[in-house]
Design a protein around this motif. Structure first.
Motif, PDB file in Angstrom:
ATOM      1  N   GLU A   1      16.549 -14.051  25.170  1.00  0.00           N
ATOM      2  CA  GLU A   1      17.139 -14.162  23.902  1.00  0.00           C
ATOM      3  C   GLU A   1      18.288 -13.402  23.827  1.00  0.00           C
ATOM      4  N   ILE A   2      19.535 -14.039  23.440  1.00  0.00           N
ATOM      5  CA  ILE A   2      20.851 -13.344  23.624  1.00  0.00           C
ATOM      6  C   ILE A   2      21.274 -12.594  22.343  1.00  0.00           C
ATOM      7  N   GLY A   3      21.623 -11.382  22.404  1.00  0.00           N
ATOM      8  CA  GLY A   3      22.229 -10.776  21.418  1.00  0.00           C
ATOM      9  C   GLY A   3      21.299 -10.019  20.517  1.00  0.00           C
ATOM     10  N   TYR A   4      20.252 -10.593  20.054  1.00  0.00           N
ATOM     11  CA  TYR A   4      19.392  -9.858  19.184  1.00  0.00           C
ATOM     12  C   TYR A   4      18.081 -10.028  19.417  1.00  0.00           C
ATOM     13  N   GLU A   5      17.170  -9.062  18.937  1.00  0.00           N
ATOM     14  CA  GLU A   5      15.782  -8.620  19.183  1.00  0.00           C
ATOM     15  C   GLU A   5      15.248  -8.683  18.009  1.00  0.00           C
ATOM     16  N   THR A   6      13.996  -9.031  17.726  1.00  0.00           N
ATOM     17  CA  THR A   6      13.231  -8.819  16.631  1.00  0.00           C
ATOM     18  C   THR A   6      12.202  -7.644  16.847  1.00  0.00           C
ATOM     19  N   VAL A   7      12.357  -6.734  16.117  1.00  0.00           N
ATOM     20  CA  VAL A   7      11.693  -5.554  16.099  1.00  0.00           C
ATOM     21  C   VAL A   7      10.947  -5.357  15.054  1.00  0.00           C
ATOM     22  N   GLY A   8       9.493  -5.243  14.928  1.00  0.00           N
ATOM     23  CA  GLY A   8       8.593  -5.129  13.780  1.00  0.00           C
ATOM     24  C   GLY A   8       9.013  -5.809  12.381  1.00  0.00           C
ATOM     25  N   GLY A   9       9.320  -7.203  12.955  1.00  0.00           N
ATOM     26  CA  GLY A   9       9.777  -8.169  11.950  1.00  0.00           C
ATOM     27  C   GLY A   9      11.065  -8.029  11.405  1.00  0.00           C
ATOM     28  N   GLU A  10      11.966  -7.238  12.019  1.00  0.00           N
ATOM     29  CA  GLU A  10      13.402  -7.001  11.600  1.00  0.00           C
ATOM     30  C   GLU A  10      14.269  -7.466  12.927  1.00  0.00           C
ATOM     31  N   ARG A  11      15.089  -8.248  12.317  1.00  0.00           N
ATOM     32  CA  ARG A  11      16.289  -8.756  13.495  1.00  0.00           C
ATOM     33  C   ARG A  11      17.356  -7.707  13.871  1.00  0.00           C
ATOM     34  N   ARG A  12      17.457  -7.320  15.002  1.00  0.00           N
ATOM     35  CA  ARG A  12      18.372  -6.233  15.294  1.00  0.00           C
ATOM     36  C   ARG A  12      19.462  -6.881  16.391  1.00  0.00           C
ATOM     37  N   ARG A  13      20.657  -6.236  16.312  1.00  0.00           N
ATOM     38  CA  ARG A  13      21.634  -6.550  17.375  1.00  0.00           C
ATOM     39  C   ARG A  13      21.323  -5.641  18.361  1.00  0.00           C
ATOM     40  N   LYS A  14      21.125  -6.343  19.647  1.00  0.00           N
ATOM     41  CA  LYS A  14      20.737  -5.279  20.860  1.00  0.00           C
ATOM     42  C   LYS A  14      21.806  -4.568  21.331  1.00  0.00           C
ATOM     43  N   LYS A  15      21.280  -3.418  21.948  1.00  0.00           N
ATOM     44  CA  LYS A  15      22.264  -2.403  22.359  1.00  0.00           C
ATOM     45  C   LYS A  15      23.559  -2.989  23.248  1.00  0.00           C
TER      46      LYS A  15
END
Lengths: 228, 256
Positions: free
Chosen positions: B68-82
């Motif tokens: 997956e490009i650019g974003y990841e879902t951590v604990g149900g929350e969509r976050r921009r990757k580092k």
């Protein structure tokens, strides 16, 4: 010297006394150049960092940088010099004369160079940053390999006049008895009473040095200009 | 995990209140050459720029080779990757721009070498060898030590393509690469792209060159108001458009 012994509006010019102390003036000039070099070198780092902060869209980064530039640019440098040397020791920040002046001029150059660099940064097309991102460069790599070198080329002409101006500002170090060119000239003036001769020679040394600096900067400009 | 090269799911993108992508789905396999056509403002360039995260997007997902490009879902929350991870992912794709965007203070070879040295960590010699190889491939043998200002628009664009392709991307993105060129220089660039396509390079092209899209691509996507209006093989799309909008668009475009 052609003017020696000639009367000049009721004043008899005599450079002999000044020539005897000429090496003092040269030593003063060397210190002036050293002060300017040290201060501008530190100031360039501060200025570059500040310039990137100034164009940041993040207010927490942009605002402190803007405040720094505004305060420094709106305070006379003589006041800054006196403040650092006389006021800061009262709160425990004690520096020697030379260190104190270099510190002040570095902060001062930082603010002026930041403005010069900021203008240069704004003239770089955003597409170049995107091209860098697209090949996988990080923002920092883009700044060091692409943005900064291009910005530097853009600002060379205005950088040249800023550097010359900062070099001349070293004369204010005389106010805190740093033995640079102006200080030495004043000393010779007081000791020999050859007022006109002393200040003519000192002025010529400033003019001569500034012309060399300008020529050097033009050479750098030519060297870095891009073929087309 | 799918074996699609590119998978775009329900892509949404807005600038403030203006939604420019309203749910785009698209998949692409290795070796596909897909042209994206449509009138300006239909979202085709924006879609391309989302794939390498030059644009952020607010909804949906994009994957290349299953990552997956650019974003990841951590604990149900969509976050921009580092930032570092995004930079690494950007190197999965190569992009050529409408305005070439060559680094003007570097020679053609240096333009190509920069990413090879800074991102791929190749030695200067290895990078130079690769740069020469790719400049040669785009027909610029002997121009390696020229600065962009000394090259024509068409030559600059070919350097830009070499710069992208030398990074060995999984997928090439072409964003209206001939739009800024004088008409007589368009063909040399199209020839280079065509040769890359024939070598099996996967590519997505946003283009106004309908004739070229027709010849080079195995699939065409027609974007319309932030959605995929119609897609199919070029023959059907250009000769038997199903939708009124596409028929209308083709009539006003250069295809004919």
């Amino acid at each position: 010297m052609v003017w020696n012994g000639e009367r000049f509006m009721g004043y008899t010019l005599n450079f002999a006394a000044v020539w005897r102390s000429f090496d003092l003036l040269l030593e003063g000039l060397a210190l002036s150049l050293a002060l300017a070099f040290a201060a501008i070198a530190i100031g360039a780092v501060i200025g570059l960092f500040t310039a990137f902060c100034l164009i940041s869209k993040n207010g927490f980064i942009q605002r402190p940088a803007g405040t720094y530039v505004t305060i420094i640019r709106n305070t006379p440098i003589l006041v800054l010099v006196l403040f650092t040397y006389f006021a800061l020791p009262q709160i425990g920040f004690r520096l020697g004369k030379i260190e104190s002046f270099v510190f002040t001029l570095a902060l001062y150059s930082g603010a002026y160079l930041a403005e010069v660099f900021r203008a240069g940064l704004l003239s770089i097309p955003g597409g170049l940053r995107e091209a860098g991102l697209a090949i996988g460069l990080t923002e920092m790599q883009i700044r060091t390999s692409i943005i900064a070198p291009l910005m530097l080329r853009n600002v060379l002409p205005s950088l040249s006049s800023t550097i010359i101006s900062l070099f001349k500002d070293t004369s204010l170090a005389a106010a805190i008895a740093v033995p640079e060119l102006t200080f030495e000239a004043r000393k010779i003036n007081v000791e020999t009473f050859r007022v006109i001769e002393t200040w003519i020679v000192a002025s010529c040394l400033y003019v001569f040095t500034c012309s060399i600096l300008a020529a050097l900067m033009r050479a750098v400009e030519r060297r870095l200009s891009l073929p087309r | 995990m799918s074996n699609n090269l590119l998978e775009i799911r329900d892509l949404h993108k807005s600038y403030g209140d203006v939604e420019v992508l309203k749910g785009v789905d698209c998949t692409m396999s290795q070796g596909d050459v897909i042209s994206i056509i449509g009138s300006s403002g239909s979202g085709k360039t924006t879609m391309l720029r989302c794939i390498n995260m030059l644009e952020e997007f607010q909804g949906g997902s994009i994957s290349i080779d299953g990552q997956e490009i650019g974003y990841e879902t951590v604990g149900g929350e969509r976050r921009r990757k580092k930032e570092k991870e995004i930079a690494r992912q950007r190197a999965l794709t190569g992009m050529a721009f409408q305005q070439f965007n060559l680094f003007p203070h570097m020679t053609a070879a240096r333009n190509v070498m920069l990413g090879l040295m800074k991102v791929k960590r190749l030695s200067k010699e290895e990078a130079r060898a690769l740069a020469e190889k790719w400049l040669d491939r785009v027909g610029l043998r002997g121009r390696a030590d020229h600065f962009p200002g000394q090259l024509s628009g068409g030559q600059q664009q070919r350097v830009a393509i070499a710069r992208a392709i030398a990074m060995n991307p999984r997928l090439m993105l072409f964003d209206e690469v001939t739009s800024a060129l004088d008409p007589e220089l368009v063909n040399e660039v199209l020839q280079v792209i065509k040769a890359l396509a024939q070598d099996g390079m996967s590519m997505l092209l946003v283009t106004h060159e309908m004739r070229f899209a027709y010849e080079v691509s195995n699939r065409v996507i027609f974007m319309n108001e932030g959605r995929i209006g119609e897609e199919g093989n070029p023959r059907e799309m250009f000769h038997k458009p199903k939708s009124e909008r596409l028929a209308e668009f083709l009539k006003t475009s250069s295809f004919g």
